[in-house]
Design a protein around this motif. Structure first.
Motif, PDB file in Angstrom:
ATOM      1  N   TYR A   8       0.845  -1.185   0.000  1.00 50.68           N
ATOM      2  CA  TYR A   8       0.000   0.000   0.000  1.00 50.68           C
ATOM      3  C   TYR A   8       0.881   1.236   0.000  1.00 50.68           C
ATOM      4  CZ  TYR A   8      -3.784  -3.119   1.292  1.00 50.68           C
ATOM      5  OH  TYR A   8      -4.699  -4.135   1.304  1.00 50.68           O
ATOM      6  N   ARG A  29      -4.609   5.269   1.769  1.00 54.67           N
ATOM      7  CA  ARG A  29      -3.935   4.008   1.439  1.00 54.67           C
ATOM      8  C   ARG A  29      -4.387   3.565   0.063  1.00 54.67           C
ATOM      9  NH1 ARG A  29      -5.444  -0.525   4.459  1.00 54.67           N
ATOM     10  NH2 ARG A  29      -3.423  -1.483   4.433  1.00 54.67           N
ATOM     11  N   ARG A  30      -3.407   3.255  -0.783  1.00 54.39           N
ATOM     12  CA  ARG A  30      -3.715   2.800  -2.134  1.00 54.39           C
ATOM     13  C   ARG A  30      -2.990   1.491  -2.391  1.00 54.39           C
ATOM     14  NH1 ARG A  30      -1.544   4.515  -6.938  1.00 54.39           N
ATOM     15  NH2 ARG A  30      -0.254   6.019  -5.835  1.00 54.39           N
ATOM     16  N   GLU A  64       1.879   4.171 -11.424  1.00 59.61           N
ATOM     17  CA  GLU A  64       1.167   4.016 -10.156  1.00 59.61           C
ATOM     18  C   GLU A  64       1.770   4.831  -9.016  1.00 59.61           C
ATOM     19  OE1 GLU A  64      -0.991  -0.207 -10.272  1.00 59.61           O
ATOM     20  OE2 GLU A  64       1.150  -0.332  -9.771  1.00 59.61           O
TER      21      GLU A  64
END
Length: 106
Positions: A8, A29-30, A64
């Motif tokens: 994350y 949070r990704r 990302e």
């Protein structure tokens, strides 16, 4: 590249103000996938000269990554101490669990 490690990326954000007018800080949070790699010996010694302790290296897709400074892996939070764009498509994140010269986070 084998993106088989779940991690994350963490980023601080604000969601308004509390009753005292102070900002309410939240952690965004990704979830992404990355490839866990070993810390290279040269990376370890270069970081040690700057009193840093690289522990983990992840390679992720560059698209990302949004300049996050921390990541979570296996329930532990790590500080990203260096990034390196490998080839325009992949970015390497060098991480440590030591914050501000202190002990391990948890």
């Amino acid at each position: 590249m084998r993106m088989d490690s779940e991690l994350y990326l963490l980023k601080s954000g604000t969601t308004g103000k509390d009753v005292n007018g102070d900002p309410i800080i939240t952690i965004l949070r990704r979830r992404i996938l990355g490839e866990k790699q070993s810390v290279r010996q040269s990376e370890f010694y270069q970081a040690a000269a700057a009193k840093l302790n690289p522990e983990l290296v992840f390679v992720i897709w560059t698209i990302e990554y949004a300049s996050e400074t921390k990541l979570e892996y296996n329930g532990l939070t790590y500080s990203i101490i260096r990034t390196f764009n490998k080839n325009g498509k992949e970015t390497e994140l060098v991480c440590t669990s030591r914050f501000n010269g202190g002990g391990s986070s948890g």
